[in-house]
Write a protein that holds these residues in place. Sequence first.
Motif, PDB file in Angstrom:
ATOM      1  N   SER A 233       0.857  -1.194   0.000  1.00  0.00           N
ATOM      2  CA  SER A 233       0.000   0.000   0.000  1.00  0.00           C
ATOM      3  C   SER A 233       0.888   1.237   0.000  1.00  0.00           C
ATOM      4  N   VAL A 234       0.747   2.059  -1.030  1.00  0.00           N
ATOM      5  CA  VAL A 234       1.590   3.251  -1.212  1.00  0.00           C
ATOM      6  C   VAL A 234       0.727   4.487  -1.011  1.00  0.00           C
ATOM      7  N   ARG A 235       1.159   5.382  -0.110  1.00  0.00           N
ATOM      8  CA  ARG A 235       0.416   6.614   0.122  1.00  0.00           C
ATOM      9  C   ARG A 235       0.940   7.704  -0.806  1.00  0.00           C
TER      10      ARG A 235
ATOM     11  N   LEU B 279      -4.457   6.272  -1.185  1.00  0.00           N
ATOM     12  CA  LEU B 279      -3.715   5.056  -0.887  1.00  0.00           C
ATOM     13  C   LEU B 279      -3.862   4.124  -2.088  1.00  0.00           C
ATOM     14  N   LEU B 280      -2.746   3.767  -2.695  1.00  0.00           N
ATOM     15  CA  LEU B 280      -2.754   2.880  -3.853  1.00  0.00           C
ATOM     16  C   LEU B 280      -2.276   1.504  -3.399  1.00  0.00           C
TER      17      LEU B 280
ATOM     18  N   VAL C  36      -3.500   6.096 -11.325  1.00  0.00           N
ATOM     19  CA  VAL C  36      -2.380   6.765 -10.651  1.00  0.00           C
ATOM     20  C   VAL C  36      -2.411   8.242 -10.995  1.00  0.00           C
ATOM     21  N   LYS C  37      -2.438   9.086  -9.943  1.00  0.00           N
ATOM     22  CA  LYS C  37      -2.469  10.538 -10.153  1.00  0.00           C
ATOM     23  C   LYS C  37      -1.152  11.190  -9.750  1.00  0.00           C
ATOM     24  N   ASP C  38      -0.163  10.372  -9.444  1.00  0.00           N
ATOM     25  CA  ASP C  38       1.158  10.853  -9.040  1.00  0.00           C
ATOM     26  C   ASP C  38       2.124  10.583 -10.203  1.00  0.00           C
ATOM     27  N   GLU C  39       2.680  11.652 -10.788  1.00  0.00           N
ATOM     28  CA  GLU C  39       3.498  11.517 -11.989  1.00  0.00           C
ATOM     29  C   GLU C  39       4.724  10.634 -11.765  1.00  0.00           C
ATOM     30  N   LYS C  40       5.394  10.817 -10.632  1.00  0.00           N
ATOM     31  CA  LYS C  40       6.604  10.038 -10.346  1.00  0.00           C
ATOM     32  C   LYS C  40       6.274   8.552 -10.193  1.00  0.00           C
ATOM     33  N   LEU C  41       5.157   8.254  -9.528  1.00  0.00           N
ATOM     34  CA  LEU C  41       4.736   6.864  -9.338  1.00  0.00           C
ATOM     35  C   LEU C  41       4.331   6.237 -10.676  1.00  0.00           C
ATOM     36  N   ALA C  42       3.682   7.023 -11.542  1.00  0.00           N
ATOM     37  CA  ALA C  42       3.304   6.535 -12.874  1.00  0.00           C
ATOM     38  C   ALA C  42       4.553   6.170 -13.676  1.00  0.00           C
ATOM     39  N   GLN C  43       5.581   7.010 -13.602  1.00  0.00           N
ATOM     40  CA  GLN C  43       6.835   6.713 -14.310  1.00  0.00           C
ATOM     41  C   GLN C  43       7.484   5.449 -13.761  1.00  0.00           C
ATOM     42  N   TRP C  44       7.379   5.255 -12.440  1.00  0.00           N
ATOM     43  CA  TRP C  44       7.946   4.074 -11.791  1.00  0.00           C
ATOM     44  C   TRP C  44       7.227   2.812 -12.284  1.00  0.00           C
ATOM     45  N   ILE C  45       5.888   2.864 -12.379  1.00  0.00           N
ATOM     46  CA  ILE C  45       5.118   1.706 -12.849  1.00  0.00           C
ATOM     47  C   ILE C  45       5.464   1.405 -14.311  1.00  0.00           C
TER      48      ILE C  45
END
Length: 199
Positions: free
Chosen positions: A47-49, A54-55, A74-83
């Motif tokens: 679970s990532v905040r 919370l994703l 995903v609404k977080d740009e950095k997390l989207a790039q990570w995925i």
Amino acid sequence: MNRSHEVEYCNLELRFDRRQIQNLIRELIQEGYSLYWNENEHQFIVSVRTGRRLLKLRFLRVLNRYKMVGDYLVKDEKLAQWIEKLINDSRGHAIVKRFHDRQVLRIENIMFGEIIRLVEVSGMEHRIIFQKRPQITVEDMVQAFKSRRAEHRAGVLRLEIDYELAVLHEAIVNEWPETIEASKERLKGMRTEMLLLEL
């Protein structure tokens, strides 16, 4: 909330071993994300905040490995790039929808970490920007007929179906509607694959 950057990952399917999941957790912590994880005999959940959201990333256990499955917004740009890096590095599959102000702009079909189809969306209009053509030669066909991969895959597929039925049973008993629907969808896909393998 940055509504201008939203990415939805549909039918995501990535495969990992336990060590790789531990490395993913370490990477997310190093990137500054607050997270926690738990595990049972069927799945590993991270679970990532991201801000107030919370994703939950779900990794289903398949034999001694894990399969990350599901649909994620995903609404977080950095997390989207990570995925997206995960999809590429693990040679995974996904349908990626890119939004701007809640309107779909692009849809990417990814197989084995590579974009095979790219569609641009403008209102009701859809325009195919790129589509990879399958390149199958006569030699590929001969190899496919000689290969025992289908027989091997059939055995693995039966195990995956047994496992997925166990996941569905647990979800029904515990009344987890999202897991029930996701499991039914995966079983439909497996049924189609069984028919293709002529089981």
